[in-house]
Design a protein around this motif. Structure first.
Motif, mmCIF file in Angstrom:
data_model
loop_
_atom_site.group_PDB
_atom_site.id
_atom_site.type_symbol
_atom_site.label_atom_id
_atom_site.label_comp_id
_atom_site.label_asym_id
_atom_site.label_seq_id
_atom_site.Cartn_x
_atom_site.Cartn_y
_atom_site.Cartn_z
ATOM 1 N N SER A 1 -26.835 33.483 6.387
ATOM 2 C CA SER A 1 -25.469 33.886 6.338
ATOM 3 C C SER A 1 -24.611 33.171 5.337
ATOM 4 O O SER A 1 -24.909 32.285 4.654
ATOM 5 N N VAL A 2 -23.551 33.702 5.014
ATOM 6 C CA VAL A 2 -22.550 33.231 4.069
ATOM 7 C C VAL A 2 -21.434 32.449 4.772
ATOM 8 O O VAL A 2 -20.574 33.346 5.573
ATOM 9 N N ASP A 3 -21.321 31.262 5.007
ATOM 10 C CA ASP A 3 -20.352 30.599 5.903
ATOM 11 C C ASP A 3 -19.073 30.142 5.290
ATOM 12 O O ASP A 3 -18.223 29.586 5.787
ATOM 13 N N GLN A 4 -19.051 30.169 3.966
ATOM 14 C CA GLN A 4 -17.890 29.882 3.271
ATOM 15 C C GLN A 4 -17.784 30.472 1.743
ATOM 16 O O GLN A 4 -18.654 30.450 1.030
ATOM 17 N N VAL A 5 -16.641 31.033 1.461
ATOM 18 C CA VAL A 5 -16.552 31.448 0.118
ATOM 19 C C VAL A 5 -14.963 30.945 -0.344
ATOM 20 O O VAL A 5 -14.075 31.144 0.506
ATOM 21 N N VAL A 6 -15.124 30.221 -1.704
ATOM 22 C CA VAL A 6 -13.929 30.077 -2.398
ATOM 23 C C VAL A 6 -13.516 30.703 -3.402
ATOM 24 O O VAL A 6 -14.393 30.932 -4.368
ATOM 25 N N ALA A 7 -12.683 31.452 -3.439
ATOM 26 C CA ALA A 7 -12.201 32.318 -4.796
ATOM 27 C C ALA A 7 -10.884 32.139 -5.460
ATOM 28 O O ALA A 7 -9.980 31.973 -4.506
ATOM 29 N N GLY A 8 -10.864 32.521 -6.842
ATOM 30 C CA GLY A 8 -9.488 32.216 -7.291
ATOM 31 C C GLY A 8 -9.540 31.356 -8.471
ATOM 32 O O GLY A 8 -10.540 31.059 -9.022
ATOM 33 N N THR A 9 -8.173 31.205 -8.825
ATOM 34 C CA THR A 9 -8.132 30.618 -10.354
ATOM 35 C C THR A 9 -8.506 29.145 -10.209
ATOM 36 O O THR A 9 -8.666 28.367 -11.304
ATOM 37 N N TYR A 10 -8.284 28.243 -8.970
ATOM 38 C CA TYR A 10 -8.968 27.107 -8.589
ATOM 39 C C TYR A 10 -9.514 27.041 -7.454
ATOM 40 O O TYR A 10 -9.526 27.889 -6.623
ATOM 41 N N THR A 11 -10.000 25.832 -7.070
ATOM 42 C CA THR A 11 -10.632 25.428 -5.919
ATOM 43 C C THR A 11 -9.758 25.063 -4.781
ATOM 44 O O THR A 11 -9.157 24.113 -5.006
ATOM 45 N N LEU A 12 -9.774 25.886 -3.895
ATOM 46 C CA LEU A 12 -8.910 25.523 -2.689
ATOM 47 C C LEU A 12 -9.636 24.774 -1.733
ATOM 48 O O LEU A 12 -10.496 25.565 -1.129
#
Length: 94
Positions: free
Chosen positions: A76-87
């Motif tokens: 499984s994929v349990d977390q994804v962080v995407a965007g211009t910075y790490t949230l």
């Protein structure tokens, strides 16, 4: 939108690959800058792990292919962080 962090539930056989080989396979993925693999459980045939992968623009498709090519399986994929910075995750208070 660039993928900056992926947390995966990955299982592998007790015999192959070992955690170091799995980390090397993950590190070869375009966009990956850091890998953290933690063993979460061991039984007779399999080793369960949590794999945290960070980078600037992780190629998730190639990441999964590299894990499978090494002889492991993504459950499984349990977390994804995407965007211009790490949230970072902010827990909700109740």
């Amino acid at each position: 939108m660039p993928i900056r962090r992926v947390v995966l539930d990955v299982d592998m056989a007790v015999s192959e690959p070992n955690v170091i080989d799995l980390a090397r396979a993950i590190e070869k993925t375009p966009g990956v800058q850091a890998v953290n693999i933690t063993v979460t459980e061991i039984d007779i045939e399999t080793v369960g792990t949590d794999a945290t992968v960070e980078g600037d623009d992780i190629d998730v498709t190639t990441l999964v292919q590299n894990i499978e090519h090494a002889g492991a399986v993504v459950h499984s994929v349990d977390q994804v962080v995407a965007g211009t910075y790490t949230l970072e995750r902010t827990p909700r208070s109740r």
